[in-house]
Design a protein around this motif. Structure first.
Motif, PDB file in Angstrom:
ATOM      1  N   ARG A 124      48.622 -11.977  -0.067  1.00  0.00           N
ATOM      2  CA  ARG A 124      49.488 -12.712  -0.665  1.00  0.00           C
ATOM      3  C   ARG A 124      48.905 -14.341  -0.117  1.00  0.00           C
ATOM      4  O   ARG A 124      48.985 -14.808   0.748  1.00  0.00           O
ATOM      5  N   HIS A 125      49.197 -15.480  -1.801  1.00  0.00           N
ATOM      6  CA  HIS A 125      49.160 -16.728  -1.522  1.00  0.00           C
ATOM      7  C   HIS A 125      47.288 -16.951  -0.844  1.00  0.00           C
ATOM      8  O   HIS A 125      46.578 -17.696  -0.728  1.00  0.00           O
ATOM      9  N   GLN A 126      46.358 -15.914  -0.770  1.00  0.00           N
ATOM     10  CA  GLN A 126      45.438 -16.402  -0.322  1.00  0.00           C
ATOM     11  C   GLN A 126      44.671 -15.249  -1.038  1.00  0.00           C
ATOM     12  O   GLN A 126      43.363 -14.083  -0.711  1.00  0.00           O
ATOM     13  N   PHE A 127      44.380 -14.898  -2.183  1.00  0.00           N
ATOM     14  CA  PHE A 127      43.626 -13.871  -3.088  1.00  0.00           C
ATOM     15  C   PHE A 127      42.277 -14.180  -3.028  1.00  0.00           C
ATOM     16  O   PHE A 127      42.235 -15.419  -2.927  1.00  0.00           O
ATOM     17  N   PRO A 128      40.777 -13.992  -2.740  1.00  0.00           N
ATOM     18  CA  PRO A 128      39.846 -14.108  -2.523  1.00  0.00           C
ATOM     19  C   PRO A 128      39.903 -14.750  -3.802  1.00  0.00           C
ATOM     20  O   PRO A 128      40.191 -13.950  -5.414  1.00  0.00           O
ATOM     21  N   PRO A 129      39.124 -15.294  -4.839  1.00  0.00           N
ATOM     22  CA  PRO A 129      38.088 -15.985  -6.039  1.00  0.00           C
ATOM     23  C   PRO A 129      37.673 -15.013  -6.169  1.00  0.00           C
ATOM     24  O   PRO A 129      38.832 -15.096  -7.902  1.00  0.00           O
ATOM     25  N   TRP A 130      37.337 -14.534  -6.540  1.00  0.00           N
ATOM     26  CA  TRP A 130      36.345 -14.092  -7.023  1.00  0.00           C
ATOM     27  C   TRP A 130      37.181 -12.351  -7.755  1.00  0.00           C
ATOM     28  O   TRP A 130      37.405 -12.150  -8.554  1.00  0.00           O
ATOM     29  N   PHE A 131      38.254 -12.159  -7.061  1.00  0.00           N
ATOM     30  CA  PHE A 131      39.338 -11.435  -6.689  1.00  0.00           C
ATOM     31  C   PHE A 131      40.597 -12.008  -8.377  1.00  0.00           C
ATOM     32  O   PHE A 131      40.890 -11.405  -9.239  1.00  0.00           O
ATOM     33  N   ALA A 132      40.851 -12.714  -7.875  1.00  0.00           N
ATOM     34  CA  ALA A 132      41.689 -13.793  -8.861  1.00  0.00           C
ATOM     35  C   ALA A 132      41.089 -14.059 -10.110  1.00  0.00           C
ATOM     36  O   ALA A 132      41.313 -14.052 -11.159  1.00  0.00           O
ATOM     37  N   ILE A 133      39.855 -13.995 -10.015  1.00  0.00           N
ATOM     38  CA  ILE A 133      39.295 -13.619 -11.789  1.00  0.00           C
ATOM     39  C   ILE A 133      39.186 -12.601 -12.231  1.00  0.00           C
ATOM     40  O   ILE A 133      39.245 -12.876 -13.646  1.00  0.00           O
ATOM     41  N   VAL A 134      38.338 -11.586 -11.828  1.00  0.00           N
ATOM     42  CA  VAL A 134      37.883 -10.555 -12.169  1.00  0.00           C
ATOM     43  C   VAL A 134      38.698  -9.615 -12.393  1.00  0.00           C
ATOM     44  O   VAL A 134      39.792  -9.026 -13.287  1.00  0.00           O
ATOM     45  N   PHE A 135      40.106  -9.638 -11.331  1.00  0.00           N
ATOM     46  CA  PHE A 135      41.443  -8.510 -11.282  1.00  0.00           C
ATOM     47  C   PHE A 135      42.306  -9.004 -12.691  1.00  0.00           C
ATOM     48  O   PHE A 135      42.900  -8.152 -13.618  1.00  0.00           O
ATOM     49  N   PRO A 136      42.761 -10.523 -12.478  1.00  0.00           N
ATOM     50  CA  PRO A 136      43.022 -10.699 -14.067  1.00  0.00           C
ATOM     51  C   PRO A 136      42.557 -10.344 -15.410  1.00  0.00           C
ATOM     52  O   PRO A 136      43.057  -9.298 -16.588  1.00  0.00           O
ATOM     53  N   ASN A 153      58.179  -4.061 -11.285  1.00  0.00           N
ATOM     54  CA  ASN A 153      58.854  -5.111 -11.719  1.00  0.00           C
ATOM     55  C   ASN A 153      58.165  -5.954 -10.437  1.00  0.00           C
ATOM     56  O   ASN A 153      58.325  -6.742 -10.178  1.00  0.00           O
ATOM     57  N   HIS A 154      58.418  -4.934  -8.522  1.00  0.00           N
ATOM     58  CA  HIS A 154      58.885  -5.739  -8.013  1.00  0.00           C
ATOM     59  C   HIS A 154      57.350  -5.783  -7.630  1.00  0.00           C
ATOM     60  O   HIS A 154      56.389  -6.664  -6.926  1.00  0.00           O
ATOM     61  N   LEU A 155      55.663  -5.833  -8.334  1.00  0.00           N
ATOM     62  CA  LEU A 155      54.933  -6.639  -8.609  1.00  0.00           C
ATOM     63  C   LEU A 155      54.605  -7.585  -9.308  1.00  0.00           C
ATOM     64  O   LEU A 155      53.320  -8.460  -9.285  1.00  0.00           O
ATOM     65  N   GLN A 156      55.252  -7.943  -9.956  1.00  0.00           N
ATOM     66  CA  GLN A 156      55.091  -8.663 -11.342  1.00  0.00           C
ATOM     67  C   GLN A 156      55.058 -10.302  -9.801  1.00  0.00           C
ATOM     68  O   GLN A 156      53.745 -10.927 -10.574  1.00  0.00           O
ATOM     69  N   GLU A 157      55.563 -10.741  -9.486  1.00  0.00           N
ATOM     70  CA  GLU A 157      55.147 -11.971  -8.053  1.00  0.00           C
ATOM     71  C   GLU A 157      54.186 -12.019  -8.089  1.00  0.00           C
ATOM     72  O   GLU A 157      53.250 -13.225  -7.311  1.00  0.00           O
ATOM     73  N   PHE A 158      53.705 -10.533  -7.355  1.00  0.00           N
ATOM     74  CA  PHE A 158      51.870 -10.738  -7.072  1.00  0.00           C
ATOM     75  C   PHE A 158      51.027 -10.608  -7.700  1.00  0.00           C
ATOM     76  O   PHE A 158      50.140 -11.537  -7.894  1.00  0.00           O
ATOM     77  N   LEU A 159      51.345 -10.092  -9.227  1.00  0.00           N
ATOM     78  CA  LEU A 159      50.809 -10.490 -10.013  1.00  0.00           C
ATOM     79  C   LEU A 159      50.752 -12.469 -10.971  1.00  0.00           C
ATOM     80  O   LEU A 159      49.423 -12.333 -11.230  1.00  0.00           O
ATOM     81  N   MET A 160      51.932 -12.604 -10.941  1.00  0.00           N
ATOM     82  CA  MET A 160      52.258 -14.049 -10.987  1.00  0.00           C
ATOM     83  C   MET A 160      50.771 -14.743 -10.477  1.00  0.00           C
ATOM     84  O   MET A 160      50.352 -15.380 -10.033  1.00  0.00           O
ATOM     85  N   ASP A 161      51.382 -14.694  -8.777  1.00  0.00           N
ATOM     86  CA  ASP A 161      49.962 -15.421  -7.911  1.00  0.00           C
ATOM     87  C   ASP A 161      48.756 -15.360  -8.532  1.00  0.00           C
ATOM     88  O   ASP A 161      47.990 -15.961  -8.348  1.00  0.00           O
ATOM     89  N   VAL A 162      48.253 -14.151  -8.660  1.00  0.00           N
ATOM     90  CA  VAL A 162      46.889 -13.890  -8.825  1.00  0.00           C
ATOM     91  C   VAL A 162      46.721 -14.835  -9.976  1.00  0.00           C
ATOM     92  O   VAL A 162      45.814 -15.414  -9.985  1.00  0.00           O
ATOM     93  N   PHE A 163      47.196 -14.699 -11.275  1.00  0.00           N
ATOM     94  CA  PHE A 163      46.919 -15.091 -12.678  1.00  0.00           C
ATOM     95  C   PHE A 163      47.070 -16.693 -12.826  1.00  0.00           C
ATOM     96  O   PHE A 163      46.755 -17.743 -13.131  1.00  0.00           O
ATOM     97  N   SER A 164      47.776 -17.423 -11.684  1.00  0.00           N
ATOM     98  CA  SER A 164      47.996 -18.347 -11.192  1.00  0.00           C
ATOM     99  C   SER A 164      46.441 -19.243 -10.453  1.00  0.00           C
ATOM    100  O   SER A 164      46.706 -20.811 -10.711  1.00  0.00           O
ATOM    101  N   GLU A 165      46.045 -18.087  -9.589  1.00  0.00           N
ATOM    102  CA  GLU A 165      45.257 -18.677  -8.911  1.00  0.00           C
ATOM    103  C   GLU A 165      43.977 -18.574  -9.801  1.00  0.00           C
ATOM    104  O   GLU A 165      43.259 -19.663  -9.790  1.00  0.00           O
ATOM    105  N   ARG A 166      44.070 -17.903 -11.521  1.00  0.00           N
ATOM    106  CA  ARG A 166      42.534 -17.735 -11.730  1.00  0.00           C
ATOM    107  C   ARG A 166      42.678 -18.763 -12.699  1.00  0.00           C
ATOM    108  O   ARG A 166      41.824 -19.994 -13.248  1.00  0.00           O
ATOM    109  N   GLN A 167      44.022 -19.454 -12.749  1.00  0.00           N
ATOM    110  CA  GLN A 167      43.994 -20.939 -13.924  1.00  0.00           C
ATOM    111  C   GLN A 167      43.919 -21.952 -13.334  1.00  0.00           C
ATOM    112  O   GLN A 167      42.897 -22.900 -14.119  1.00  0.00           O
ATOM    113  N   ARG A 168      44.238 -21.906 -12.125  1.00  0.00           N
ATOM    114  CA  ARG A 168      43.567 -22.721 -11.095  1.00  0.00           C
ATOM    115  C   ARG A 168      41.790 -23.190 -11.062  1.00  0.00           C
ATOM    116  O   ARG A 168      41.488 -24.216 -11.421  1.00  0.00           O
ATOM    117  N   ILE A 169      41.221 -22.450 -10.530  1.00  0.00           N
ATOM    118  CA  ILE A 169      40.434 -21.812 -11.034  1.00  0.00           C
ATOM    119  C   ILE A 169      39.650 -21.974 -12.389  1.00  0.00           C
ATOM    120  O   ILE A 169      37.787 -23.072 -12.525  1.00  0.00           O
TER     121      ILE A 169
END
Length: 840
Positions: A124-136, A153-169
Motif C-alpha cells: 500500500r502506497h508503495q506499489f512498484p511502478p511496473w505494477f502501477a502501469i500493468v495492473f490498471p 468495496n473495501h478494495l476500492q481504496e487500494f485500487l484508487m492508490d494504484v490508479f493514482s500512481e499510474r496517473q502520476r507516471i
C-alpha cells in the motif's frame, strides 16, 4: 526411499539427461511468462479475426493454470506473488476473447477476488511502478471486453492508490528509476494515452520487437500490423512451441548459463557437473577476453542486468582459476550517474548489489577498485537493511528471507563460512532462483528444473549427513580405543574437529581426507593441551625426544597415550596412501609431527622459564605450533591430483600457500586468545608487538595484526586460486584455502574453538537435524542458547536436549543431544557431546 550412493547417481544421471546436454538451451532454464504468453494468445489471425493467430499460446494458457486458480509467478511454496494479479487477468482476457476455457476464467476471477486484498495490502502506497502501469491496464482491458470483476468495496481504496500512481507516471511520461521506457509497457497503456505509430516504428529493434518484450510487441502488431513485429512474434512462437514464451526475447544466454552455474555451486552440486560447468565458464572467459571494460553498456536501464552478469562471471571465473581483471566488474565505479542511479534506486538494486558484494569476496592484494566496489555495495545493502524492506521489484517473494540473506552476508564474511552449512541454507531458501530483473518481474530459473536441482541437492545433503554420522561414530571409537577421550585435562573436541573438516568443502563420499584430517586435529588438540596445561618440562622433553626418535619405549601415562595414538595415526595414514597411490609417506608424516612437537616444546620453555622471544622468533615458531599444516598436508596426499606432498621433508620447502595457511591461523588465534594466554603466562603476538612498540596499546596491536591478516588472506586467496604461483595442484591449494576458512570460522569474532556451547547448533545443522525444505518444517525451533534451564534437563553427569519435529507431515523425529558436564566451581562446562536421531 532409503538414501544411497546409487540413488544419488540416478538423480545425477536424470539431471544430466534432462538438463545438461552437450548443447544447453538457455531458454529451457527460464520460467515462461504467463502474462506475455496471454498477450500472444490475444493476437487474431490475419485471415479470420475470430480465431487466434497463435493457438499454441492459447493452449498453453488453458493448460497452465495453477490449482489455486492463478497464472504467473509463485514462490517455492506455490504461493502467488504480486505479479500473479495482472498475469491472471491477462489470461482471463485471452480466454474470454476466444470464448473458451470458461471454467478456467471463472476460477481465475475467483482467485483475484479472494486474494487481491492480501497481495495488494503488502504494498500500500508503495506499489512498484511496473505494477502501477500493468495492473490498471489489465483491469481496463478486462472491463472493455465485458468481464465483470466485482471487486469488493473495501478494495476500492487500494485500487484508487494504484490508479493514482499510474496517473502520476503517465503525466511524467516516464516510469523512472531503473525501469525500461514507458513505451515498453505499450500493451497496458490506457486508451486515452496517445499511441503514435511513428514512435512505435522508431523504437522497434532490428529483430522487430518493441524493447524485446513479447507482450508490448504483440500489442504493437495489433495496433499497426507491422510486418517486422509479426515476424518477431512468429519466430518467438516457433522457437517455444507449446512451452510458453519467455518474458524477454532474445535473452542474454550467457547470463542464463552463469545463473545455472551459480545455482549448482550454491546448492552444493558442482562436483557432479564439473565438465559442464567448465564448458560454460571457458566459453564465458573467451568472450570476456574479447570485451573491454570501456565497451560495457552504461545505459541506466541496462545497468542491473550488466552488473548481475559481471558479478556472477567475476566470482565464478576467479573461483575456477581464470585470470579476470577487477575492471571487468568495477567499470561502473567510473560513472557517477550510474552510482547515483543505484543509490537512489537501492531497493531495486538490492539483489544485484548482493551479488557484487559476493564477487568482491575473491580479492587479491592491491586490488583497490574491488575494495571500493565492496564498500559501495555494502553501503547500498546497509541502506536496504536499515529501511527494513525488500526491493519493490524483489527477486525474492519473502522479503524477510532476503533481509536475513543480506544480514548474513554483511555480518559473517565469506572466509568464515563453511560450504556445507552454506549449501544447507541455500537448499532451504530454494525460491532464491532469480536471474535478473525484467519488465514486470525477475527472470527466474524454471520452477520444474530448479525443483529437480533442489531435490538432488537435498538428497545429496542428507546422504552426506548419513556418512558424517557414521564417521563421527568411527572417530569416537578411535578416540576411546587410544585413550584420547578420557585424558582428564584440556579440551575434548572430537565433534568440533570432525564438523569443521567435513563442512569446509565438498569431498567425495568415501573420502579418507576427512578422517585423516579429523584424527590429526583431535590429536593436535590433546597434545597441545598437554604441553600447555599438564606436562612438566621434563615430561615434555622426554615425549618430544621420543617423537624425534619415533620410539615410545619408556613412556608412561599421558605421554604414552599421546605417542601410541600418534604412531597408530601415522602408520594407518601411510598404509592407506601406499595402497591407493603406491607411495610411502611415512618419513614425510613423521617429519611434520616432529616439527610440530618441537615447536610446542619451544613454546613450553618460553612459558615455563619466562623467556620473551622477538616477534619474528615467535611467528616463525608459532606458524608451526598452530599445526594447520599438520592437518592439511597429510590430508592433501589423498587428493587424486596430489603426489608432490610426499616429497616434502623440510619446512623450508613448503610452498607459499602452505606457509600462509600456517601463518594466518596463528594470527587469528592470537587476536582472540591473548587475554586468556596473558593470564596463563603464555606468549602471544599481541603482547609481543606492544613490547617492541612501547607507544602501542592493545587496540593498536590488534589493528596492526588485523591489517596484516587482511593482506595475508588476499595473498593466500591469490596463491590458492591462480595457476602458475604454486607447484601444488588446484585441489590441494583449495584444501589449503578451506583449512584457512576453518580457522577463520573458529576465530572470526571470538574463540569459538574454546567455547563448549557456541558450536553445538552448527554441528546439529551440519550432521543431525533434517533439512527444512517444503514438507520438512520444524514445529519447535532449535535451542539457540544451549544451557538455558527451559531447554536442558540435568540427569546425573549429563544434560539432555530434546526437540521434536514433524517430518513429511507424518513421522515425528526426536532430536536428542547428550552433553557431558565437567564441573568447575559452580559452572557447568560441556566437554563433549553425543547426538542421536530417533523416529517415533
Amino acid at each position: 526411499m532409503e538414501l544411497s550412493k546409487v540413488s544419488i547417481e540416478t538423480l545425477v544421471k536424470r539431471v544430466n539427461e534432462e538438463m545438461m546436454l552437450s548443447d544447453i538451451d538457455p531458454y529451457s532454464f527460464v520460467s515462461p511468462s504467463a502474462y506475455d504468453t496471454a498477450w500472444l494468445a490475444m493476437v487474431p489471425a490475419d485471415s479470420n479475426q475470430m480465431e487466434p493467430m497463435f493457438k499454441d499460446c492459447l493452449d498453453w494458457v488453458l493448460n497452465n493454470q495453477t490449482k489455486q486458480g492463478f497464472w504467473g509467478e509463485s514462490d517455492a511454496h506455490d504461493n502467488p506473488t504480486l505479479e500473479s494479479l495482472p498475469a491472471t487477468l491477462a489470461c482471463v482476457v485471452a480466454l474470454n476473447k476466444w470464448n473458451t476455457g470458461r471454467e478456467n476464467a471463472e476460477k481465475g476471477l475467483a482467485f483475484i477476488r479472494a486474494n487481491a486484498e492480501k497481495l495488494l495490502g503488502g504494498y500500500r502506497h508503495q506499489f512498484p511502478p511496473w505494477f502501477a502501469i500493468v495492473f490498471p491496464g489489465m483491469i481496463e482491458l478486462a472491463r472493455k471486453t465485458g468481464i465483470h470483476l466485482d471487486f469488493p468495496n473495501h478494495l476500492q481504496e487500494f485500487l484508487m492508490d494504484v490508479f493514482s500512481e499510474r496517473q502520476r507516471i503517465l503525466e511524467s511520461e516516464t516510469v523512472g528509476g531503473p525501469y525500461p521506457p514507458l513505451l515498453s509497457y505499450l500493451e497496458a497503456l490506457p486508451s486515452f494515452y496517445s499511441m503514435n505509430e511513428e514512435d512505435i516504428s522508431m523504437n522497434l529493434k532490428r529483430d522487430g520487437s518493441l524493447f524485446q518484450s513479447p507482450s508490448a510487441t504483440a500489442r504493437a502488431f495489433m495496433a499497426t500490423g507491422n510486418k517486422d513485429c509479426l515476424a518477431y512474434l512468429q519466430s518467438l512462437v516457433k522457437t517455444f512451441a507449446n512451452n510458453g514464451v519467455p518474458p524477454t526475447y532474445p535473452m542474454d544466454e550467457e547470463l542464463v548459463k552463469l545463473g545455472l552455474v551459480n545455482q549448482l555451486q550454491r546448492l552444493g552440486l558442482a562436483e557432479h557437473f564439473t565438465e559442464r560447468i567448465e564448458d560454460i565458464l571457458s566459453q564465458v572467459y573467451k568472450n570476456y577476453r574479447k570485451e573491454l571494460p570501456s565497451e560495457k553498456s552504461c545505459s541506466v536501464t541496462s545497468v542491473a542486468t550488466q552488473l548481475q552478469k559481471d558479478s556472477l562471471a567475476f566470482r565464478l571465473l576467479r573461483m575456477h582459476g581464470y585470470s579476470v581483471s577487477p575492471w571487468s566488474l568495477c567499470w561502473f565505479l567510473n560513472d557517477h550517474e550510474i552510482l547515483d542511479h543505484i543509490e537512489k534506486n537501492h531497493e531495486f538494486f538490492a539483489s544485484i548489489m548482493l551479488n557484487v558484494h559476493r564477487a568482491t569476496d575473491i580479492i587479491f592484494p592491491g586490488e583497490y577498485e574491488l575494495e571500493e566496489a565492496r564498500s559501495f555495495s555494502r553501503k547500498v545493502l546497509e541502506k536496504v537493511v536499515t529501511k527494513g524492506t525488500g526491493s519493490d521489484n524483489d527477486p525474492f517473494t519473502n522479503s524477510s528471507n532476503f533481509q536475513r540473506m543480506i544480514e548474513h552476508e554483511l555480518s559473517l564474511p565469506w572466509v568464515a563460512r563453511l560450504d556445507h552449512l552454506e549449501h544447507r541454507a541455500w537448499i532451504e531458501e530454494n525460491e532464491m532462483n532469480a536471474l535478473w530483473p525484467g519488465k514486470t518481474s525477475f527472470h527466474r530459473l524454471s520452477s520444474a528444473k530448479n525443483e529437480m536441482l533442489v531435490q538432488l541437492a537435498a538428497a545429496d545433503f542428507e546422504f552426506r549427513q548419513l556418512i558424517y554420522k557414521k564417521e563421527t561414530a568411527e572417530l569416537k571409537s578411535w578416540c576411546l580405543k587410544w585413550g584420547l577421550s578420557n585424558m582428564g585435562f584440556g579440551r575434548e573436541r572430537t565433534m568440533y574437529c570432525y564438523f569443521a573438516i567435513s563442512s569446509c568443502l565438498s569431498l567425495p563420499y568415501d573420502s579418507d581426507i576427512r578422517m585423516v584430517a579429523a584424527k590429526s586435529a583431535i590429536l593436535i588438540t590433546v597434545a597441545d593441551d598437554f604441553f600447555d596445561m599438564k606436562g612438566s618440562l621434563d615430561e615434555l622433553n622426554i615425549l618430544t625426544d621420543a617423537v624425534r626418535r619415533w620410539d615410545g619405549r619408556g613412556l608412561s601415562g599421558h605421554s604414552k597415550v599421546i605417542f601410541d595414538a600418534l604412531d597408530n595415526l601415522v602408520k594407518e595414514t601411510a598404509e592407506k596412501h601406499l595402497q591407493q597411490q603406491g607411495t610411502d609417506t611415512t618419513c614425510f608424516l613423521k617429519q611434520i609431527w616432529v616439527e610440530t612437537f618441537d615447536s610446542w616444546l619451544v613454546e613450553a620453555k618460553w612459558s615455563k622459564t619466562g623467556s620473551l622471544p622477538s616477534t619474528d622468533e615467535y611467528l616463525r615458531n608459532g606458524m608451526t605450533s598452530i599445526a594447520a599444516h599438520t592437518v592439511v598436508l597429510p590430508a592433501a596426499c589423498f587428493l587424486k591430483s596430489s603426489s608432490r606432498n610426499a616429497d616434502i621433508s623440510l619446512a623450508a620447502d613448503y610452498e607459499t600457500v602452505t606457509k600462509l595457511t600456517m601463518l594466518i591461523p596463528r594470527l587469528l588465534n592470537d587476536i582472540q586468545s591473548y587475554q586468556k594466554e596473558m593470564e596463563d603466562g603464555k606468549m602471544n603476538y599481541v603482547m609481543l608487538y606492544m613490547k617492541e612498540n612501547p607507544d602501542a596499546g592493545i587496540d593498536d596491536s590488534i589493528a596492526f595484526i588485523r591489517d596484516l591478516l587482511d593482506n595475508k588472506r588476499k595473498e593466500l586467496m591469490k596463491h590458492a586460486l591462480m595457476d602458475g604461483l604454486s607447484g601444488l595442484p588446484m585441489e590441494s591449494r583449495q584444501l589449503h584455502l578451506s583449512c584457512m576458512k576453518v580457522f577463520q570460522m573458529f576465530f572470526n569474532s571470538s574463540n569459538r574453538y574454546d567455547s563448549n556451547t557456541e558450536m553445538i547448533q552448527d554441528i546439529q545443522k551440519a550432521i543431525y537435524v533434517p533439512l527444512d525444505v517444503g514438507t520438512c518444517k520444524p514445529q519447535v525451533p532449535l535451542p539457540s542458547q544451549p544451557g538455558s534451564k527451559k531447554e536442558f534437563q540435568t540427569i546425573g553427569s549429563h544434560q539432555l536436549v530434546q526437540r521434536h519435529f514433524k517430518y513429511q507431515n507424518k513421522r515425528i523425529v526426536r532430536y536428542q543431544a547428550s552433553l557431558p558436564i565437567a564441573r568447575r566451581g559452580h559452572a557447568n562446562t560441556f566437554i563433549g557431546a553425543s547426538f542421536s536421531l530417533s523416529f517415533a
